[in-house]
Design an enzyme around this catalytic site. Structure first.
Site, PDB file in Angstrom:
ATOM      1  N   ASP A  88       0.791  -1.245   0.000  1.00  0.00           N
ATOM      2  CA  ASP A  88       0.000   0.000   0.000  1.00  0.00           C
ATOM      3  C   ASP A  88       0.818   1.289   0.000  1.00  0.00           C
ATOM      4  O   ASP A  88       0.436   2.266   0.677  1.00  0.00           O
ATOM      5  CB  ASP A  88      -0.961   0.001   1.205  1.00  0.00           C
ATOM      6  N   CYS A 148      -2.009  -2.470   7.824  1.00  0.00           N
ATOM      7  CA  CYS A 148      -1.995  -3.407   6.688  1.00  0.00           C
ATOM      8  C   CYS A 148      -0.764  -4.302   6.653  1.00  0.00           C
ATOM      9  O   CYS A 148      -0.854  -5.449   6.199  1.00  0.00           O
ATOM     10  CB  CYS A 148      -2.170  -2.640   5.387  1.00  0.00           C
ATOM     11  N   GLN A 196       8.158 -13.505  21.247  1.00  0.00           N
ATOM     12  CA  GLN A 196       7.841 -14.912  21.525  1.00  0.00           C
ATOM     13  C   GLN A 196       8.487 -15.854  20.502  1.00  0.00           C
ATOM     14  O   GLN A 196       7.834 -16.753  19.959  1.00  0.00           O
ATOM     15  CB  GLN A 196       6.322 -15.129  21.541  1.00  0.00           C
ATOM     16  N   LYS A 247      -6.720  -4.844  -3.071  1.00  0.00           N
ATOM     17  CA  LYS A 247      -7.366  -5.478  -1.915  1.00  0.00           C
ATOM     18  C   LYS A 247      -8.374  -4.511  -1.299  1.00  0.00           C
ATOM     19  O   LYS A 247      -8.098  -3.320  -1.164  1.00  0.00           O
ATOM     20  CB  LYS A 247      -6.309  -5.896  -0.889  1.00  0.00           C
ATOM     21  N   GLU A 250      -4.683  -0.767  -1.371  1.00  0.00           N
ATOM     22  CA  GLU A 250      -5.999  -0.835  -0.713  1.00  0.00           C
ATOM     23  C   GLU A 250      -6.954   0.099  -1.448  1.00  0.00           C
ATOM     24  O   GLU A 250      -6.596   1.238  -1.746  1.00  0.00           O
ATOM     25  CB  GLU A 250      -5.886  -0.412   0.765  1.00  0.00           C
ATOM     26  N   LYS A 281      -7.655  -4.724   4.894  1.00  0.00           N
ATOM     27  CA  LYS A 281      -6.326  -4.422   5.424  1.00  0.00           C
ATOM     28  C   LYS A 281      -5.334  -5.540   5.092  1.00  0.00           C
ATOM     29  O   LYS A 281      -4.178  -5.280   4.800  1.00  0.00           O
ATOM     30  CB  LYS A 281      -6.396  -4.205   6.944  1.00  0.00           C
ATOM     31  N   VAL A 313       3.167   0.356   4.251  1.00  0.00           N
ATOM     32  CA  VAL A 313       2.446   1.115   5.271  1.00  0.00           C
ATOM     33  C   VAL A 313       1.034   0.554   5.420  1.00  0.00           C
ATOM     34  O   VAL A 313       0.473   0.004   4.491  1.00  0.00           O
ATOM     35  CB  VAL A 313       2.380   2.603   4.878  1.00  0.00           C
ATOM     36  N   THR A 314       0.476   0.772   6.627  1.00  0.00           N
ATOM     37  CA  THR A 314       1.158   1.203   7.822  1.00  0.00           C
ATOM     38  C   THR A 314       1.578  -0.039   8.609  1.00  0.00           C
ATOM     39  O   THR A 314       0.943  -1.079   8.517  1.00  0.00           O
ATOM     40  CB  THR A 314       0.269   2.106   8.710  1.00  0.00           C
TER      41      THR A 314
HETATM   42  C1  C5J Z   1      -3.071   0.597   5.571  1.00  0.00           C
HETATM   43  C2  C5J Z   1      -4.826   1.803   6.683  1.00  0.00           C
HETATM   44  N1  C5J Z   1      -2.565   0.382   4.368  1.00  0.00           N
HETATM   45  N2  C5J Z   1      -4.049   2.201   7.682  1.00  0.00           N
HETATM   46  N3  C5J Z   1      -4.334   1.100   5.630  1.00  0.00           N
HETATM   47  O1  C5J Z   1      -2.406   0.406   6.566  1.00  0.00           O
HETATM   48  O2  C5J Z   1      -6.000   2.078   6.682  1.00  0.00           O
END
Ligand code: C5J
Length: 228
Positions: A23, A161, A201, A128, A71, A131, A156-157
């Site tokens: 994204d 996502c 972990q 997509k 996205e 997320k 990102v972020t």
């Molecule tokens: C992504 C969002 N790409 N933060 N989308 O992280 O809405």
């Protein structure tokens, strides 16, 4: 090749690895898009641009597979859940007109990947609606058809996502190496915690490494797989 990573070295198998860039779109990284609409400082995401450019150049030079995601939603918004539309609470919503076209809508200028990381012909771009990059997409089929078992993940972020996609990938059996400086968040503390959640972990979701370690671990010359 063993790439120094947390919580322990990541054994990169170049022939079975893809760089998955999540994204890196104008809607998240430039003013007037979805990120800004939610009240965020989009400048905070731009720190990931130069590291992604360096990694992408090295990855392409090594001839390894590259996949990009975006996205966004259909122009008729038929794939937009009402709950997602309602989120944010501000006066502007997904599908409304903005300076880069309709917000988070496929085909609009804001939906495009930023010019610095523009996909090359032959590099799949996964559109997509959610997320995670596996939900309602053909990503899993594309990876399996290409024999990909390892994902080197950037974008990102970090906590939204990138994390969602890494968790989806982990449950589908992929090994994920997340490149710390090639990810970013509107909330620096979420970026840090998002990375720590992945490697905690014993690597519950995967590995984390800086881009210089990944670049140093790439094969010197191209594989037959080409640019994906
Ligand atoms: C992504 C969002 N790409 N933060 N989308 O992280 O809405």
């Amino acid at each position: 090749m063993a790439i120094p990573a947390e919580p322990y070295a990541f054994e990169l198998n170049p022939a079975a690895a893809a760089l998955l860039i999540i994204d890196m779109q104008r809607d998240f990284l430039e003013p007037g898009g979805f990120g800004a609409m939610l009240g965020n400082d989009v400048g905070l995401l731009r720190r990931a641009v130069a590291p992604n450019q360096r990694l992408l150049a090295a990855w392409r030079a090594a001839g390894l597979a590259v996949i990009h995601t975006r996205e966004g939603h259909r122009p008729d918004l038929a794939d937009l859940p009402p709950a997602k539309l309602a989120r944010g609470g501000g006066p502007t919503r997904i599908g409304d007109a903005g300076p880069m076209g309709r917000i988070l809508v496929r085909g609009e200028a804001g939906h495009d990947i930023i010019p610095e990381l523009r996909p090359l012909p032959g590099e799949p771009v996964i559109d997509k609606p959610g997320k995670g990059a596996f939900f309602a997409t053909d990503l899993h089929a594309i990876l399996r058809n290409r024999g990909i078992a390892q994902l080197v993940v950037t974008g990102v972020t970090t906590e939204v996502c990138v994390n969602t996609t890494v968790r989806e990938a982990n449950d589908r059996g992929y090994d994920c190496l997340v490149v710390a400086d090639c990810c970013a968040s509107y909330f620096p503390e979420f970026h840090e915690m998002g990375l720590r959640m992945i490697q905690a972990q014993g690597g519950i979701f995967g590995w984390v490494a800086p881009s210089e370690a990944v670049i140093a671990g790439l094969p010197a010359s191209g594989l037959s797989k080409g640019a994906a």
